[in-house]
Design an enzyme around this catalytic site. Structure first.
Site, PDB file in Angstrom:
ATOM      1  N   TRP A 153     -17.882 -24.274  31.922  1.00  5.76           N
ATOM      2  CA  TRP A 153     -17.984 -24.963  30.594  1.00  5.76           C
ATOM      3  C   TRP A 153     -18.686 -26.152  30.940  1.00  5.76           C
ATOM      4  O   TRP A 153     -17.796 -27.417  31.499  1.00  5.76           O
ATOM      5  CB  TRP A 153     -16.345 -25.548  30.541  1.00  5.76           C
ATOM      6  CG  TRP A 153     -16.146 -23.689  29.154  1.00  5.76           C
ATOM      7  CD1 TRP A 153     -17.060 -23.493  28.484  1.00  5.76           C
ATOM      8  CD2 TRP A 153     -15.229 -23.078  30.449  1.00  5.76           C
ATOM      9  NE1 TRP A 153     -16.105 -21.758  28.306  1.00  5.76           N
ATOM     10  CE2 TRP A 153     -15.315 -21.547  29.502  1.00  5.76           C
ATOM     11  CE3 TRP A 153     -14.769 -22.836  31.369  1.00  5.76           C
ATOM     12  CZ2 TRP A 153     -14.369 -20.497  29.979  1.00  5.76           C
ATOM     13  CZ3 TRP A 153     -13.732 -21.959  31.738  1.00  5.76           C
ATOM     14  CH2 TRP A 153     -13.632 -20.386  30.562  1.00  5.76           C
ATOM     15  N   HIS A 170     -14.255 -24.499  23.945  1.00  9.17           N
ATOM     16  CA  HIS A 170     -13.955 -23.378  23.639  1.00  9.17           C
ATOM     17  C   HIS A 170     -12.356 -23.346  22.235  1.00  9.17           C
ATOM     18  O   HIS A 170     -11.978 -24.155  22.639  1.00  9.17           O
ATOM     19  CB  HIS A 170     -13.569 -21.664  24.451  1.00  9.17           C
ATOM     20  CG  HIS A 170     -12.415 -22.551  26.096  1.00  9.17           C
ATOM     21  ND1 HIS A 170     -12.199 -21.693  26.687  1.00  9.17           N
ATOM     22  CD2 HIS A 170     -11.921 -23.588  25.868  1.00  9.17           C
ATOM     23  CE1 HIS A 170     -11.207 -22.268  27.874  1.00  9.17           C
ATOM     24  NE2 HIS A 170     -11.207 -23.594  27.129  1.00  9.17           N
ATOM     25  N   ARG A 196     -20.604 -27.312  24.338  1.00  7.44           N
ATOM     26  CA  ARG A 196     -20.908 -27.630  25.684  1.00  7.44           C
ATOM     27  C   ARG A 196     -22.300 -28.279  25.907  1.00  7.44           C
ATOM     28  O   ARG A 196     -23.497 -28.250  25.257  1.00  7.44           O
ATOM     29  CB  ARG A 196     -21.292 -26.693  26.021  1.00  7.44           C
ATOM     30  CG  ARG A 196     -19.844 -25.331  25.282  1.00  7.44           C
ATOM     31  CD  ARG A 196     -20.039 -23.753  26.799  1.00  7.44           C
ATOM     32  NE  ARG A 196     -18.721 -23.426  25.383  1.00  7.44           N
ATOM     33  CZ  ARG A 196     -18.412 -21.454  25.840  1.00  7.44           C
ATOM     34  NH1 ARG A 196     -19.312 -20.973  26.714  1.00  7.44           N
ATOM     35  NH2 ARG A 196     -16.818 -21.108  25.537  1.00  7.44           N
ATOM     36  N   GLN A 210     -16.301 -20.328  17.548  1.00  8.26           N
ATOM     37  CA  GLN A 210     -15.710 -19.091  18.214  1.00  8.26           C
ATOM     38  C   GLN A 210     -14.485 -18.646  17.430  1.00  8.26           C
ATOM     39  O   GLN A 210     -14.047 -19.202  16.404  1.00  8.26           O
ATOM     40  CB  GLN A 210     -14.969 -19.368  19.454  1.00  8.26           C
ATOM     41  CG  GLN A 210     -16.386 -19.689  20.636  1.00  8.26           C
ATOM     42  CD  GLN A 210     -15.814 -20.002  21.784  1.00  8.26           C
ATOM     43  OE1 GLN A 210     -14.921 -20.309  22.399  1.00  8.26           O
ATOM     44  NE2 GLN A 210     -16.516 -19.079  23.528  1.00  8.26           N
ATOM     45  N   VAL A 253      -6.754 -15.000  32.170  1.00 12.76           N
ATOM     46  CA  VAL A 253      -6.678 -13.597  31.631  1.00 12.76           C
ATOM     47  C   VAL A 253      -6.189 -12.863  33.640  1.00 12.76           C
ATOM     48  O   VAL A 253      -7.195 -13.268  34.207  1.00 12.76           O
ATOM     49  CB  VAL A 253      -7.903 -13.004  30.834  1.00 12.76           C
ATOM     50  CG1 VAL A 253      -7.188 -13.814  29.232  1.00 12.76           C
ATOM     51  CG2 VAL A 253      -8.572 -13.181  31.196  1.00 12.76           C
ATOM     52  N   ALA A 295      -6.043 -11.586  25.200  1.00 11.01           N
ATOM     53  CA  ALA A 295      -6.464 -12.817  24.458  1.00 11.01           C
ATOM     54  C   ALA A 295      -7.917 -12.717  24.268  1.00 11.01           C
ATOM     55  O   ALA A 295      -7.793 -11.720  25.021  1.00 11.01           O
ATOM     56  CB  ALA A 295      -6.149 -14.224  24.684  1.00 11.01           C
TER      57      ALA A 295
HETATM   58  N1  PHE Z   1     -12.759 -19.382  25.572  1.00  5.89           N
HETATM   59  C1  PHE Z   1     -13.837 -17.940  26.743  1.00  5.89           C
HETATM   60  C2  PHE Z   1     -14.942 -18.041  26.866  1.00  5.89           C
HETATM   61  O1  PHE Z   1     -15.442 -19.248  25.967  1.00  5.89           O
HETATM   62  C3  PHE Z   1     -13.719 -16.751  26.022  1.00  5.89           C
HETATM   63  C4  PHE Z   1     -12.221 -15.776  26.617  1.00  5.89           C
HETATM   64  C5  PHE Z   1     -11.106 -16.241  25.042  1.00  5.89           C
HETATM   65  C6  PHE Z   1     -11.614 -15.570  27.441  1.00  5.89           C
HETATM   66  C7  PHE Z   1      -9.982 -15.351  26.197  1.00  5.89           C
HETATM   67  C8  PHE Z   1     -10.839 -14.522  27.740  1.00  5.89           C
HETATM   68  C9  PHE Z   1      -9.868 -14.898  26.566  1.00  5.89           C
HETATM   69  O2  PHE Z   1     -16.028 -17.696  27.448  1.00  5.89           O
END
Ligand code: PHE
Length: 327
Positions: A153, A170, A196, A210, A253, A295
């Site tokens: 990011w 995010h 970003r 998002q 995760v 998530a």
């Molecule tokens: N936050 C991650 C992204 O922006 C996406 C994501 C969210 C991945 C939740 C796993 C769980 O790329």
């Protein structure tokens, strides 16, 4: 006297042809028949005539008076009805007045549709801050400073020297914020803008929207995540669409997956997802041997691209009405 009357008649009829409004007409009537009108004066003078002339002159003058009154009345009727006809005329062949009608931006339409579907799947919609603490955007999501995952990011820092605040990259920081302030069971959908610092191309914008999903409860498994994403994709892209769930990596995760949809013969990644890391569950104060959860974070522009078959993400934010008015 006879000659006078004949002249008066001729003059009056002449004037009448050039009159085209009721104002002028009533002026002419006064000139002729008013208290000092020309015809009124003639009628008055009849009394001075010899008795033998008087009779004939009276007949002729009164006949003219009657005639002119009729002519003036008729003219008045004609003028009034012409005016009315003018008022009532409606030209149905005239072009209408153009009033442009606004509409919702395609991204807003897509977002609303997505949130509708998620609400029906049991998620409550909540929102979080766009200016975020680095601790929530990174550290608490198991992305420590100098961790290579931060390179995923590129970031707009609020202060270049002091890297403690940023425009969130995010919506995942809301996983932490929500868990810190709520007890399970949790089912939330978090829409919002993310930023970003990166070069734009056909599938990347420096601002994106998002929707984050978070579900925490006793006994949630990867099967629940798969089932939720499958039903979501079916509702958004239709039952005959092709979607693929493949493994991926995100520090917060375990395991991590990503969902891609077939678009123009290629796989377009539309979201990252996975089972919430046990360490994050513990940090939120829940027992990770009792509570598990999943998530997901989806990109709205990418989904809109696949839904509307738009081949370049940059179209969405150039404000070109030729593009926008197609939705
Ligand atoms: N936050 C991650 C992204 O922006 C996406 C994501 C969210 C991945 C939740 C796993 C769980 O790329």
């Amino acid at each position: 006297m006879q000659n006078n009357l004949a002249d008066l008649e001729k003059n009056t009829l002449d004037k009448l042809t050039s009159i085209n409004n009721t104002q002028e007409l009533s002026e002419l009537r006064t000139q002729l028949l008013g208290r000092n009108g020309e015809l009124t004066q003639i009628l008055r003078s009849i009394g001075d005539l010899d008795a033998n002339e008087r009779k004939l002159a009276g007949q002729v003058s009164n006949a003219l008076k009657k005639k002119l009154e009729q002519v003036l009345d008729q003219k008045n009727t004609d003028l009034v009805s012409a005016q009315l006809a003018n008022l009532e005329s409606l030209d149905v062949s005239l072009p209408g007045k153009y009033k442009p009608i606004g509409r919702l931006h395609p991204i807003t339409q897509t977002l609303r549709h997505i949130l509708d579907v998620l609400r029906r799947l049991g998620f409550t919609v909540v929102e979080g801050p766009e200016v975020e603490l680095s601790a929530y955007n990174f550290d608490k999501l198991r992305i420590p400073e100098n961790h290579p995952a931060r390179d995923m990011w590129d970031t707009f820092w609020i202060d270049k020297e002091d890297e403690s605040m940023l425009l969130r990259t995010h919506t995942s920081p809301m996983q932490i914020r929500y868990m810190e302030t709520h007890e399970p069971p949790i089912r939330v959908a978090v829409p919002g803008r993310c930023y970003r610092y990166e070069a734009t191309d056909m599938t990347h914008e420096w601002m994106l929207q998002q929707v984050e999903l978070l579900a925490i409860d006793k006994g949630i498994s990867l099967a629940d995540l798969k089932g939720t994403l499958h039903e979501f994709a079916r509702q958004i892209f239709g039952s005959d669409s092709e979607v693929m769930l493949r493994n991926s990596y995100f520090p917060f995760v375990e395991p991590g997956v990503e969902l891609a949809v077939k678009f123009r013969g290629k796989w377009l990644e539309i979201m990252g997802a996975g089972m919430v890391h046990p360490e994050i569950i513990e940090n939120a104060g829940y027992d990770s041997s009792v509570y598990t959860g999943f998530a997901a974070g989806m990109g709205i522009e990418r989904i809109a691209m696949a839904v509307y078959e738009v081949d370049d993400i940059r179209h969405f934010y150039t404000n070109d009405l030729r593009f926008l008015s197609q939705f």
